[in-house]
Every structure is written in structure tokens, then in C-alpha cells.
Design an enzyme around this catalytic site. Sequence first.
Site, PDB file in Angstrom:
ATOM      1  N   HIS A 261      36.534  60.958 -13.442  1.00 33.36           N
ATOM      2  CA  HIS A 261      36.884  62.187 -14.161  1.00 33.36           C
ATOM      3  C   HIS A 261      35.660  63.062 -14.452  1.00 33.36           C
ATOM      4  O   HIS A 261      35.746  63.993 -15.256  1.00 33.36           O
ATOM      5  CB  HIS A 261      37.583  61.852 -15.481  1.00 33.36           C
ATOM      6  CG  HIS A 261      38.918  61.190 -15.321  1.00 33.36           C
ATOM      7  ND1 HIS A 261      39.886  61.656 -14.454  1.00 33.36           N
ATOM      8  CD2 HIS A 261      39.451  60.091 -15.922  1.00 33.36           C
ATOM      9  CE1 HIS A 261      40.958  60.871 -14.522  1.00 33.36           C
ATOM     10  NE2 HIS A 261      40.717  59.910 -15.400  1.00 33.36           N
TER      11      HIS A 261
ATOM     12  N   HIS B 164      36.121  51.895 -16.597  1.00 34.67           N
ATOM     13  CA  HIS B 164      37.249  52.558 -15.940  1.00 34.67           C
ATOM     14  C   HIS B 164      38.609  52.032 -16.348  1.00 34.67           C
ATOM     15  O   HIS B 164      39.526  52.814 -16.561  1.00 34.67           O
ATOM     16  CB  HIS B 164      37.141  52.526 -14.410  1.00 34.67           C
ATOM     17  CG  HIS B 164      38.319  53.157 -13.712  1.00 34.67           C
ATOM     18  ND1 HIS B 164      38.611  54.508 -13.834  1.00 34.67           N
ATOM     19  CD2 HIS B 164      39.288  52.650 -12.907  1.00 34.67           C
ATOM     20  CE1 HIS B 164      39.693  54.794 -13.108  1.00 34.67           C
ATOM     21  NE2 HIS B 164      40.129  53.686 -12.561  1.00 34.67           N
TER      22      HIS B 164
ATOM     23  N   HIS C 204      39.600  50.531 -19.089  1.00 37.06           N
ATOM     24  CA  HIS C 204      39.850  50.661 -20.528  1.00 37.06           C
ATOM     25  C   HIS C 204      40.351  49.366 -21.166  1.00 37.06           C
ATOM     26  O   HIS C 204      40.793  49.374 -22.313  1.00 37.06           O
ATOM     27  CB  HIS C 204      40.843  51.787 -20.830  1.00 37.06           C
ATOM     28  CG  HIS C 204      40.346  53.152 -20.519  1.00 37.06           C
ATOM     29  ND1 HIS C 204      40.801  54.278 -21.183  1.00 37.06           N
ATOM     30  CD2 HIS C 204      39.437  53.593 -19.614  1.00 37.06           C
ATOM     31  CE1 HIS C 204      40.204  55.355 -20.689  1.00 37.06           C
ATOM     32  NE2 HIS C 204      39.365  54.955 -19.739  1.00 37.06           N
TER      33      HIS C 204
END
Length: 255
Positions: free
Chosen positions: A68, A172, A174
Site C-alpha cells: 500500500h 502484512h 496483521h
Amino acid sequence: MNILAIGDVVGSVGCRFLREKLPPLKKLKAVNLVIANGENSADGNGLTPSSVRYLLDSGVDALTSGNHSFRRKESYDTYDECEQLLRPANFPAGAPGRGYFVYDMGRTQVGILNLMGTVYMDPLDNPFFTADALLNDTPKITVVDFHAEATGEKRSMGYYLDGRVSALWGTHTHVQTADECVLPKGTGYISDLGMTGTVESVLGVQPELTIHKMKTQMPVRFDLVQDGPCKMDCCLFEIDDATGRCRSAERLELR
């Protein structure tokens, strides 16, 4: 040398929780350097100049990112202007910013490398070859944020760089993993740090929205959960200054 690595900071709620919890943790654990993944630190996703500045002002020394990285156009100049903000080094040439940075602490320098996996991810340059190219002349203490989906790719990279870097952690997914360790040649490792954000969520997102997406396969705007108990997932790596090898890896979850 105690290096604290903090899992993906999600939205303004995660930023505020980090600001609350980080200062006392740094004092308690005698932390020398703090590195956090900030690619989701803006509400929605991505990061903004203001979210970057907020995290740096909160006691984070360097920020990494991932898939992101470039969601927000307003962040492009920040990648070029702020040397403490990294994007994965295996992005194509010409992408804003840099993927490797040496943090100068006076008596000690720490190399920080940001890489992104390619299994179930965007087709970037091979992260293993990118690591080889960038780790030829690095400080004795060098750490890696490997932003990747597949646990197998992360663990493979851990063993590939074992003895060549001081610590490697995954970001990544989480979701914090319970496999923190020191690999045989002295590299501290954990497959995923986890996240910093709202506990009662799906990776920071309102559960009903992700459920609707899974059931209907229709486009859904993933709004973040802004209220409720939060957590900060992280891992503390104790590094031997003389050898650059990791002495211990301690997984932490603050609530």
C-alpha cells in the site's frame, strides 16, 4: 542494542494508541531504536505526510511500508524527502523513495532494508536477488522488514539471510505469529509482527464489511473500526553490538 519492531499501524486509531504505549515501553525495555510499518497509518489505507510525521513525532525512528506504499499520491514526495521512510527495495527503478537506509546513531549505524514478497503479491523484482544486491556493504547491525503474504516465503528469506542480517521480521498479514526465535547463525526472526489498531476488527476493518465482501464478492469500501480496545503488536530484538548477532527475540502485545 535493543531494536523494537512494531506491526502494521492501522489508521489514526492505531497511531494514537502507539503514541500512548510507545514511550513507557521504550523506557521499560531500554529500547535504542524503533522501526514501525506505517503503510496503513492513514484512515482508509496507505500513508500521508501527516501520518508519517505523527508516527515519527511519537517516538518511531524509521518507517517501512509495503503493497500500500503508493495508495496516496500525496505521499510520493514524502518518500523522496524523508529518508526515515522506506518503501520495498524491489519496486521498479523510478518509484519514489528508497528501500534501504542507514540510521546513524553516532557510535553505531544500523542498516534498515525493506523488501516485499512476490508469492500471492504484486509481481515485483525477486526479493532474494534484491537482498543480495543491497547487502554487500552494510553495517554490522542490519535489519529487514519483509512485507509478504506467504509464511513459507518469509521463513525461506529468514534462513536465506541467516547470519547476514541481525534480525528479519515479517509484516502484512496483521496477525502476530508465535514463532519468534534466533536462527542457527544468529539472525532474530518472527514471521509476522501483527498490527497496531483495534482488537475487535478484521485486520483493522469493520467485520461486517469483510463478511459482506466474502459472501457477495461485490466491491466494498473497507472502513476502519475507530472505537474500542486497541493493541500494539511488536517484537524486541536484542542485538550484540560487537558481532551484530541477535541474542534474543521477545514477542510483545500491549493492550
